[in-house]
Design a protein around this motif. Structure first.
Motif, PDB file in Angstrom:
ATOM      1  N   ILE A  99       0.843  -1.199   0.000  1.00 54.86           N
ATOM      2  CA  ILE A  99       0.000   0.000   0.000  1.00 54.86           C
ATOM      3  C   ILE A  99       0.879   1.251   0.000  1.00 54.86           C
ATOM      4  O   ILE A  99       0.625   2.207  -0.736  1.00 54.86           O
ATOM      5  N   GLY A 100       1.920   1.248   0.814  1.00 56.61           N
ATOM      6  CA  GLY A 100       2.846   2.384   0.835  1.00 56.61           C
ATOM      7  C   GLY A 100       3.508   2.598  -0.509  1.00 56.61           C
ATOM      8  O   GLY A 100       3.612   3.728  -0.994  1.00 56.61           O
ATOM      9  N   TYR A 101       3.942   1.505  -1.138  1.00 56.61           N
ATOM     10  CA  TYR A 101       4.554   1.599  -2.463  1.00 56.61           C
ATOM     11  C   TYR A 101       3.564   2.171  -3.472  1.00 56.61           C
ATOM     12  O   TYR A 101       3.922   3.025  -4.286  1.00 56.61           O
ATOM     13  N   ALA A 102       2.322   1.694  -3.423  1.00 57.72           N
ATOM     14  CA  ALA A 102       1.302   2.173  -4.363  1.00 57.72           C
ATOM     15  C   ALA A 102       1.087   3.678  -4.196  1.00 57.72           C
ATOM     16  O   ALA A 102       1.006   4.417  -5.185  1.00 57.72           O
ATOM     17  N   LEU A 103       1.012   4.140  -2.964  1.00 62.76           N
ATOM     18  CA  LEU A 103       0.770   5.562  -2.715  1.00 62.76           C
ATOM     19  C   LEU A 103       1.961   6.429  -3.111  1.00 62.76           C
ATOM     20  O   LEU A 103       1.794   7.491  -3.727  1.00 62.76           O
ATOM     21  N   VAL A 104       3.167   5.979  -2.778  1.00 59.69           N
ATOM     22  CA  VAL A 104       4.357   6.765  -3.117  1.00 59.69           C
ATOM     23  C   VAL A 104       4.560   6.820  -4.626  1.00 59.69           C
ATOM     24  O   VAL A 104       4.836   7.887  -5.196  1.00 59.69           O
ATOM     25  N   SER A 105       4.414   5.672  -5.307  1.00 61.30           N
ATOM     26  CA  SER A 105       4.604   5.676  -6.758  1.00 61.30           C
ATOM     27  C   SER A 105       3.506   6.482  -7.447  1.00 61.30           C
ATOM     28  O   SER A 105       3.762   7.147  -8.454  1.00 61.30           O
ATOM     29  N   ALA A 106       2.294   6.465  -6.909  1.00 64.18           N
ATOM     30  CA  ALA A 106       1.211   7.270  -7.479  1.00 64.18           C
ATOM     31  C   ALA A 106       1.486   8.762  -7.277  1.00 64.18           C
ATOM     32  O   ALA A 106       1.232   9.568  -8.175  1.00 64.18           O
ATOM     33  N   GLY A 107       1.992   9.118  -6.121  1.00 64.58           N
ATOM     34  CA  GLY A 107       2.342  10.520  -5.873  1.00 64.58           C
ATOM     35  C   GLY A 107       3.443  11.003  -6.800  1.00 64.58           C
ATOM     36  O   GLY A 107       3.385  12.119  -7.329  1.00 64.58           O
ATOM     37  N   VAL A 144      -4.736   7.733  -9.222  1.00 65.78           N
ATOM     38  CA  VAL A 144      -5.734   6.755  -8.780  1.00 65.78           C
ATOM     39  C   VAL A 144      -5.595   5.454  -9.571  1.00 65.78           C
ATOM     40  O   VAL A 144      -5.619   4.365  -9.003  1.00 65.78           O
ATOM     41  N   VAL A 145      -5.411   5.567 -10.878  1.00 60.34           N
ATOM     42  CA  VAL A 145      -5.234   4.375 -11.716  1.00 60.34           C
ATOM     43  C   VAL A 145      -3.993   3.603 -11.267  1.00 60.34           C
ATOM     44  O   VAL A 145      -4.000   2.374 -11.213  1.00 60.34           O
ATOM     45  N   ARG A 146      -2.918   4.313 -10.933  1.00 57.54           N
ATOM     46  CA  ARG A 146      -1.692   3.653 -10.477  1.00 57.54           C
ATOM     47  C   ARG A 146      -1.920   2.882  -9.187  1.00 57.54           C
ATOM     48  O   ARG A 146      -1.481   1.733  -9.048  1.00 57.54           O
ATOM     49  N   VAL A 147      -2.597   3.484  -8.225  1.00 54.91           N
ATOM     50  CA  VAL A 147      -2.865   2.799  -6.958  1.00 54.91           C
ATOM     51  C   VAL A 147      -3.692   1.542  -7.203  1.00 54.91           C
ATOM     52  O   VAL A 147      -3.367   0.463  -6.692  1.00 54.91           O
ATOM     53  N   VAL A 148      -4.740   1.661  -7.982  1.00 58.12           N
ATOM     54  CA  VAL A 148      -5.594   0.509  -8.263  1.00 58.12           C
ATOM     55  C   VAL A 148      -4.799  -0.588  -8.968  1.00 58.12           C
ATOM     56  O   VAL A 148      -4.903  -1.767  -8.612  1.00 58.12           O
ATOM     57  N   HIS A 149      -3.992  -0.210  -9.948  1.00 56.45           N
ATOM     58  CA  HIS A 149      -3.207  -1.197 -10.694  1.00 56.45           C
ATOM     59  C   HIS A 149      -2.228  -1.943  -9.783  1.00 56.45           C
ATOM     60  O   HIS A 149      -2.141  -3.173  -9.823  1.00 56.45           O
ATOM     61  N   VAL A 150      -1.495  -1.214  -8.957  1.00 56.96           N
ATOM     62  CA  VAL A 150      -0.505  -1.844  -8.079  1.00 56.96           C
ATOM     63  C   VAL A 150      -1.193  -2.777  -7.090  1.00 56.96           C
ATOM     64  O   VAL A 150      -0.746  -3.915  -6.886  1.00 56.96           O
ATOM     65  N   LEU A 151      -2.284  -2.331  -6.495  1.00 59.70           N
ATOM     66  CA  LEU A 151      -2.942  -3.167  -5.491  1.00 59.70           C
ATOM     67  C   LEU A 151      -3.637  -4.376  -6.111  1.00 59.70           C
ATOM     68  O   LEU A 151      -3.651  -5.457  -5.514  1.00 59.70           O
ATOM     69  N   ARG A 152      -4.197  -4.235  -7.303  1.00 65.71           N
ATOM     70  CA  ARG A 152      -4.798  -5.392  -7.974  1.00 65.71           C
ATOM     71  C   ARG A 152      -3.733  -6.409  -8.352  1.00 65.71           C
ATOM     72  O   ARG A 152      -3.931  -7.610  -8.200  1.00 65.71           O
ATOM     73  N   THR A 153      -2.609  -5.928  -8.859  1.00 72.42           N
ATOM     74  CA  THR A 153      -1.525  -6.833  -9.223  1.00 72.42           C
ATOM     75  C   THR A 153      -1.009  -7.572  -7.986  1.00 72.42           C
ATOM     76  O   THR A 153      -0.764  -8.781  -8.024  1.00 72.42           O
TER      77      THR A 153
END
Length: 92
Positions: free
Chosen positions: A16-24, A64-73
């Motif tokens: 989750i942290g990775y998803a948020l940081v990479s999305a930011g 938002v798309v990045r967060v969803v993609h990372v967490l789904r993967t």
């Protein structure tokens, strides 16, 4: 997410942290690319406003798309590991 071991919860937290940081980061780069000319050049007010609005909207949507993609993967990989008994078939 239900219960799970401490390691599973920690791995989920890291993901989750990775998803948020990479999305930011993605949002900041996209915003800079779109709205950057407004900061560099002396453009008419309407053009500047349009660039800022477009940059904000596109950057937000891509984040938002990045967060969803990372967490789904991550979730697909976790389910696959659970199904195969914890072996990572992608590892060499």
């Amino acid at each position: 997410m239900t219960g799970g071991s401490r390691a599973d919860r920690d791995a989920t937290t890291v993901e989750i942290g990775y998803a948020l940081v990479s999305a930011g980061f993605l949002g900041a780069v996209v915003f800079g690319a779109i709205a950057g000319p407004a900061a560099v050049w002396n453009l008419p007010h309407r053009v500047t406003a349009a660039l800022l609005l477009t940059g904000t909207v596109v950057a937000g949507l891509l984040a938002v798309v990045r967060v969803v993609h990372v967490l789904r993967t991550y979730e697909r990989g976790r389910r696959e590991r659970d199904r195969t008994g914890g072996t990572d078939t992608a590892a060499p």
